[in-house]
Structures are given as structure tokens and as C-alpha cells.
Design a protein around this motif. Structure first.
Motif, mmCIF file in Angstrom:
data_model
loop_
_atom_site.group_PDB
_atom_site.id
_atom_site.type_symbol
_atom_site.label_atom_id
_atom_site.label_comp_id
_atom_site.label_asym_id
_atom_site.label_seq_id
_atom_site.Cartn_x
_atom_site.Cartn_y
_atom_site.Cartn_z
ATOM 1 N N ARG A 365 2.115 1.450 10.997
ATOM 2 C CA ARG A 365 1.979 0.259 10.282
ATOM 3 C C ARG A 365 1.211 -0.877 10.960
ATOM 4 N N LEU A 366 0.736 -1.522 10.050
ATOM 5 C CA LEU A 366 -0.152 -2.871 10.678
ATOM 6 C C LEU A 366 0.501 -4.125 10.273
ATOM 7 N N ASN A 367 0.563 -5.113 10.837
ATOM 8 C CA ASN A 367 1.044 -6.783 10.616
ATOM 9 C C ASN A 367 0.324 -7.529 11.430
ATOM 10 N N TYR A 368 1.053 -8.606 11.217
ATOM 11 C CA TYR A 368 0.388 -9.873 12.108
ATOM 12 C C TYR A 368 1.164 -10.555 12.829
ATOM 13 N N TYR A 369 0.799 -11.102 14.182
ATOM 14 C CA TYR A 369 1.555 -11.833 14.950
ATOM 15 C C TYR A 369 1.264 -13.547 14.767
ATOM 16 N N ASN A 370 0.497 -13.760 13.972
ATOM 17 C CA ASN A 370 0.386 -15.086 13.524
ATOM 18 C C ASN A 370 0.509 -15.303 12.217
ATOM 19 N N SER A 371 1.733 -14.703 11.633
ATOM 20 C CA SER A 371 1.780 -14.487 10.270
ATOM 21 C C SER A 371 2.164 -16.119 9.587
ATOM 22 N N ARG A 372 2.435 -17.020 10.299
ATOM 23 C CA ARG A 372 3.072 -18.226 9.795
ATOM 24 C C ARG A 372 2.117 -19.309 10.051
ATOM 25 N N GLU A 373 0.716 -19.065 10.577
ATOM 26 C CA GLU A 373 -0.226 -19.869 10.930
ATOM 27 C C GLU A 373 -0.324 -20.873 9.839
ATOM 28 N N ASN A 374 -0.951 -20.427 8.547
ATOM 29 C CA ASN A 374 -1.286 -21.223 7.516
ATOM 30 C C ASN A 374 -1.275 -20.303 6.152
ATOM 31 N N TRP A 375 -1.476 -20.759 5.118
ATOM 32 C CA TRP A 375 -1.196 -20.297 3.790
ATOM 33 C C TRP A 375 -1.730 -18.629 3.826
ATOM 34 N N LEU A 376 -3.061 -18.680 4.211
ATOM 35 C CA LEU A 376 -3.638 -17.398 4.255
ATOM 36 C C LEU A 376 -3.186 -16.391 5.016
ATOM 37 N N THR A 377 -2.800 -16.595 6.187
ATOM 38 C CA THR A 377 -2.329 -15.514 7.083
ATOM 39 C C THR A 377 -0.909 -15.382 6.526
ATOM 40 N N ARG A 378 0.037 -16.254 5.782
ATOM 41 C CA ARG A 378 1.302 -15.854 5.226
ATOM 42 C C ARG A 378 0.599 -14.733 4.053
ATOM 43 N N MET A 379 -0.017 -14.926 3.396
ATOM 44 C CA MET A 379 -0.619 -14.196 2.292
ATOM 45 C C MET A 379 -1.144 -12.641 2.679
ATOM 46 N N PHE A 380 -1.610 -13.022 3.827
ATOM 47 C CA PHE A 380 -2.344 -11.541 4.427
ATOM 48 C C PHE A 380 -1.001 -10.700 4.913
ATOM 49 N N THR A 381 -0.389 -11.522 5.292
ATOM 50 C CA THR A 381 1.128 -10.737 6.093
ATOM 51 C C THR A 381 1.885 -10.085 4.974
ATOM 52 N N LEU A 382 2.093 -10.735 3.714
ATOM 53 C CA LEU A 382 2.526 -10.271 2.642
ATOM 54 C C LEU A 382 1.920 -9.078 1.836
ATOM 55 N N ASP A 383 0.705 -9.121 1.871
ATOM 56 C CA ASP A 383 -0.143 -8.283 1.379
ATOM 57 C C ASP A 383 -0.112 -6.777 2.496
ATOM 58 N N TYR A 384 -0.069 -7.147 3.534
ATOM 59 C CA TYR A 384 0.123 -5.860 4.529
ATOM 60 C C TYR A 384 1.557 -5.315 4.583
ATOM 61 N N SER A 385 2.291 -6.158 4.392
ATOM 62 C CA SER A 385 3.931 -5.756 4.444
ATOM 63 C C SER A 385 4.064 -4.802 3.195
#
Length: 637
Positions: A365-385
């Protein structure tokens, strides 16, 4: 001690000549014993002695001449008379021939290698010692043009039906022409009936797409609980000495700033560093990253592979070139900023042990360590989750072909070479390879181990990345629908259904969404009654269900996706996913234009933009500095 008397003698020599301290030798002997490798291999996993110093002592021990291949250039024409794969396997090259007697350089003058030299080059061969990395560099130089050609054209020449080199085949052009002609003819002769028929088709497609994704999440949510526990349990019991050699490819281009993050993450793996064959794969013209990699003073298990310039300049072509020099039983790709969980490789070995014999790849699985940096990173994290934690396990459970992600794919080396590896003309090469594996009768598994990356913080950068992914999905769909009956026979009805909705649906929804959103807004704002003629009541109601309930379902799934990781604070951001879909539409139309105008162009995604990356980089550098001055065992022991 299980290591040989030869290792004991070499250790004594290194100690007596002051190359190693007593503490360093004791640790090296413990590592060699624990990992079931030679003392020299153990030393290559540490930075106590430079390769030059170590090979000087080996030359003394074996009473052989040490040759510097930088000043004593090998004869490339002579080298091309022999098998490069065998040279790579035994770290041995012929450098000279005089009166039928070869001079052969090797970095591993053990019994097995000496037997190989006598069998291939003759009993009277003169043997010298050279550094392993310089032997590898000599092979790359001698076979540069041959391996570069194979990296680009091997799949296209040996299995052309599976290559995206030809974007659209003549039969596909003919089918597209027929469909467009039928549509235009219908609009000319019976416009209302044609539009109604088109709306019925698209409405059914959207309904199927929504339902299929809901089924994937429902199935994938519970698909891995038992298997994950079994894999984790076996991973902990695997004996370190039994672990296989593993090749790690790190393809990079113009991103020297994030390289220390990945190198430190690899050191942190719960896996013997000496059993890792790490290739940092760089374009030969990327001098800045090459210099940065050379300046890191990396251990001997790291090797820089310089990829010759050629078209197309893509990640899969670079990986294909580096594959010619891989020595592991398994292979994984990590991106430069990746941070895999420490037990990932052990879990993958356990997963292969527990999987059917035709399992060729394990996707982590892939996900992000900067998930809460801004709106785009939050949405990218939700997308990957949603994608990796729920949908891909659902695909695995249903037996549907899995389009692999771009990193953390673990392959059996023999299957990867059998299938001619990646398609250099496809810009989402791993998604294509996942479908191709299934068509060839192999299986892809998904396991519960995460690699953390840097999420895009910039919308223009995100669109460049996502448009490349969607363009690759378009290429993948075109390639694997060239022979529809073959596709159906090889992956079955469920596979066809899933392939159409998961790959084709991802592309089509991005292109069609703005059209249906516009129609709905016009009808809602202006109370436009003319729409009823094109949407009979049954179609209109189903379309409204799709628009409201279907999109509502996707919003709900986006909101529940982070619950699996207990990231509940991200769930409310799921209600803003509509804005994310708008960005995907922009990326989809850009991808369509590039598919027509520049299909093989690899649009570069810039990494290192996140403020968190600077912190990750500082931590990596501090660990590296501490390790260089510490002779204690690292975490990978």
C-alpha cells in the motif's frame, strides 16, 4: 561460526594490518554468521573501510594483482564475445587476451567463481582482482548500446501486441471510425432517438461504475484481516539467514534533494543490508543527481546505474536498463522519497510463501507522510486510502486484474524477465504490467504494508502527475482491448467487467463528468424543460439517482476510507471531494490531448516541495552522520 575458514583468515589479515578494529571485526563476524554470508559481504554493508582498501587487502590475501579498471580500460570488443548476464552474476569480466590466454578480473575470487572462470575462459586464465562497482560499470559501458536497445524495444519486438509503441492499431482505428460514423449518422437522421440511446448507455455505465466501486470497498474492507495476521506472524518467524537476495531499484531524475530520505529508509529495513542489491537508477545526463549520490559515501551495496540517453526518456525504460544488472531473487521499486515500513520485505517474502505458485507480484500500500499539510494533500491521502486500502484488496478478492501502483511492487525476478519487464512506451508502466501479468496467467497479491511518500502540495504539479497517470490508463486500455476475445479468455468475464469499469471507467468518468454536471446545472437553475425530450422519465430518474446517490456514495466512501488507519480527522474533508474531481477532469482532458499529440512524453513530477520533506531530510542526514561514526549494529541486523 558458520562462515568459512577463508573468512576467518581474511578477518585476521584485516585486523593485523589495522584496517579494522577488534570491535568492528567482531560485529562483522556476528553479521556474517547471522546473515549466512561471507565476511566480505558483511563489510560491504558498513562504511568502516573503503572499497579500495578492502580490495587491496583481498589482493594480498589471494596473492593476486589488484587492477584499477579506470586506468586499465577493459577491451569492450573482447567482453562482447561473452554473456553479460554471466559476467554480472559472477562479477567477472575478461579484460585482455594475449596468445589465446585471457586475463580476467573478478571481485569475488572464491571457489565457485574460480570454477566458472576456468569453465568459460580456460584453465590457463590469468586472474586479477578489481572492485565490483568498477566491473559493473565496465559491463554497462561495453554493452551500453545493446542493453539500451533491449530496454526500449525488447517488449515491442518480442510481444508487440502487449506494447504501447503503436498507440492505436489499424483495427482499432477502424472500430473508432465505425462508431463515430454511426453516431454522426444517427444524429443526422434521428437525433432525438440517438441522444436518448446514448444517454441510456452512459447512465447504465455510470450506475455500473458506482455499484462496482461500492462492491470493491465492501469486499476489500474485510478481505485481508485473516491473511494479514498470518503474513505478519510468518514474517516475524523468518530466519534471517534464509532470507533471499533482494534487488531494489530507485529510479530518479533531477531530484538529488530527496535521495538521503530513501537511502536512510533502506538502512532502516528489518532486512540484512548485505542481502540488498540497491540500484540508484539515473539518467547519464543528470549530473547533479549523480554527484549528489556519489557524495553520500554510501555503503558497497549501493550502486549507481547510468541510463544512456534515448527516446522515450521514461521511468520504465530506465528500470528495464537497470534490470540487466540486477542480482536478486526478488525485485522492488521505490521512489526517491519513499519510506517503506521496516518489515515490508519480510512480509512480502511471507506473502509469497503463503500464496499460490503463480503469484508473480505483491503490491504494498501507498500513503503519505505529509497528509495534513494542505487541502490537496488531505484529498490525495483520502484518494490513496480508498484506492490502496479498500479497492485493490477488493480486486484481489474478486480475481480482477490489478493495475499496480508506481512504487512498492515486489516481483519474482524470473517472471519479470520472462515478461520482458516494463513497457517503456506506457507512462503508467506498472498499471499495464499488472494487467499483463494476469493475461499471462500470473497472479498479483496485495498485502497490508505501507510505503509513505510525499503528497503533492502544488495543484499544477498534481495535474502534471495525474494527467500522466490517466494518459497511461488510456494507453493500457487501448493495448489490452486490441484482442478482446483473447482478453476475455485470459482474464474471464469478471476480469473483463472489472477491467472496463476500473481502468476504462476511471478515464471515461473524468472526461464525461463536466458534460453531465453542466446539463444538471442548466436544468436546475433555468428549469429547462427541453431536457425531458432527451431524457425519458425512466432515464431521467436513473440519471438523477446516479448524480445524487451515486456521487453521494462516492463521497461517503471517501469519508470512511481513512477510518481503517484511524485517521478520523481527515474524514470530514471527504465532503470537499467534488473539487478534487474537478481537478481530475482537468487532468483527464490534458491526458487526452497528450495522448494525441505526445503519447510517450513523461511529464516530470517535482518532489521535495513539502515542508515536511525538509524535516524528513534532516532526520535522514542525522542518522547517516551518527551511523558513520558508530560501529554498533544497525536496525537491519
Amino acid at each position: 561460526m558458520r562462515f568459512s575458514a577463508e573468512s576467518n583468515a581474511i578477518g585476521t589479515l584485516l585486523l593485523e594490518r589495522g584496517v579494522l578494529t577488534v570491535k568492528q571485526l567482531q560485529e562483522a563476524e556476528q553479521l556474517a554468521d547471522s546473515w549466512n554470508i561471507s565476511l566480505v559481504q558483511a563489510l560491504f554493508s558498513r562504511s568502516w573501510v573503503t572499497p579500495k582498501e578492502l580490495y587491496q587487502q583481498l589482493a594480498i590475501y589471494y596473492d593476486l594483482q589488484l587492477v584499477d579498471l579506470d586506468t586499465n580500460k577493459p577491451n569492450w570488443e573482447l567482453m562482447r564475445r561473452f554473456d553479460p548476464s554471466a559476467m554480472n552474476q559472477f562479477s567477472t569480466i575478461p579484460i585482455q587476451e594475449v596468445d589465446g590466454v585471457f586475463t580476467v578480473a573478478t571481485s569475488r575470487p572464491g571457489p565457485g567463481v574460480l570454477l566458472h572462470i576456468r569453465e568459460v575462459y580456460g584453465v590457463s586464465t590469468r586472474i586479477v582482482i578489481a572492485q565490483h562497482l568498477k566491473i559493473s560499470a565496465a559491463i554497462q559501458a561495453a554493452f551500453r548500446e545493446i542493453h539500451s536497445h533491449e530496454a526500449v524495444y525488447s517488449l515491442a519486438e518480442l510481444d508487440p501486441d502487449m506494447s504501447a509503441q503503436q498507440v492505436v492499431t489499424p483495427p482499432q482505428i477502424f472500430v473508432i471510425y465505425l462508431l463515430l460514423s454511426a453516431l454522426l449518422l444517427g444524429l443526422a437522421l434521428a437525433p432525438i432517438a440517438t441522444i436518448i440511446l446514448l444517454n441510456v448507455f452512459l447512465t447504465i455505465f455510470y450506475t455500473g461504475n458506482f455499484l462496482f466501486k461500492a462492491i470493491l470497498v465492501w469486499v476489500g474492507g474485510s478481505a485481508q484481516e485473516m491473511s494479514s495476521r498470518a503474513i505478519a506472524a510468518e514474517a516475524q518467524t523468518l530466519r534471517t539467514e534464509d532470507l533471499p537476495f533482494y534487488t531494489v531499484l530507485v529510479p530518479m531524475f533531477r531530484e538529488p534533494e530527496v535521495l538521503p530520505i530513501l537511502t536512510q529508509a533502506l538502512r532502516n529495513l528489518d532486512y540484512p543490508l548485505a542481502k540488498l542489491d540497491i540500484k540508484i537508477v539515473l539518467e547519464e545526463g543528470d549530473h547533479q543527481t549523480i554527484q549528489a549520490a556519489e557524495g553520500l559515501d554510501l555503503e558497497g551495496v549501493f550502486e549507481i546505474v547510468r541510463v544512456p540517453a534515448s527516446h522515450p526518456q521514461t521511468k520504465p525504460k530506465a528500470c528495464n536498463f537497470a534490470l540487466r544488472y540486477a542480482r536478486g531473487d526478488y525485485l522492488v521499486i521505490f521512489d526517491a522519497e519513499d519510506k517503506p515500513e521496516p518489515d515490508q520485505l519480510r512480509k512480502v517474502i511471507a506473502a509469497f510463501n503463503q500464496s499460490p505458485a503463480n503469484t508473480a507480484c505483491i503490491q504494498c500500500r501507498l500513503n503519505y507522510y505529509n497528509s495534513r499539510e494542505n487541502w490537496l494533500t488531505r484529498m490525495f491521502t483520502l484518494d490513496y486510502s480508498l484506492w490502496f486500502d479498500l479497492m485493490l484488496p477488493g480486486l484481489e478478492r474478486l480475481g480482477v486484474p490489478i493495475p499496480l501502483g508506481g512504487t512498492s511492487n515486489h516481483f519474482r525476478m524470473d517472471v519479470l524477465r520472462e515478461l520482458n519487464a516494463w513497457d517503456p512506451f506506457n507512462v503508467t508502466e506498472d498499471a499495464d504490467l499488472g494487467i499483463r501479468l494476469t493475461q499471462k496467467g500470473y497472479r498479483v497479491g496485495v498485502i497490508d504494508s505501507t510505503t509513505y511518500e510525499e503528497a503533492n502540495v502544488s495543484i499544477p504539479n498534481w495535474i502534471r502527475q495525474r494527467s500522466r497517470w490517466i494518459k497511461g490508463y488510456m494507453q493500457t486500455f487501448l493495448v489490452h482491448t486490441r484482442r478482446p476475445f483473447h482478453l476475455w479468455r485470459s482474464i474471464g468475464s469478471a476480469g473483463i467487467f472489472g477491467f472496463i469499469f476500473f481502468v476504462g471507467g476511471t478515464v471515461l468518468s473524468g472526461l464525461l463528468n463536466p458534460i453531465f454536471w453542466t446539463i444538471f446545472l442548466l436544468w436546475l437553475v433555468f428549469d429547462y424543460t427541453g431536457i425531458e425530450g432527451y431524457f425519458p422519465p425512466s432515464v431521467l430518474y436513473l440519471s438523477l439517482i446516479n448524480l445524487l446517490a451515486g456521487n453521494g456514495l462516492l463521497i461517503y466512501l471517501t469519508m470512511v476510507a481513512p477510518f481503517r488507519r484511524r485517521w478520523t480527522d481527515l474524514a470530514p474533508w471527504g465532503v470537499t471531494v467534488v473539487g478534487y474531481w474537478v481537478l481530475m477532469t482537468v487532468a483527464a482532458y490534458k491526458a487526452l490531448w497528450q495522448l494525441i499529440s505526445n503519447p510517450f512524453y513523461w511529464e516530470k513530477t517535482q518532489h521535495g516541495l513539502s515542508k515536511y520533506t525538509a524535516g524528513e531530510l534532516a532526520v535522514a542526514k542525522s542518522h547517516q552522520s551518527a551511523a558513520s561514526g558508530d560501529s554498533g549494529m544497525g536496525s537491519n541486523a
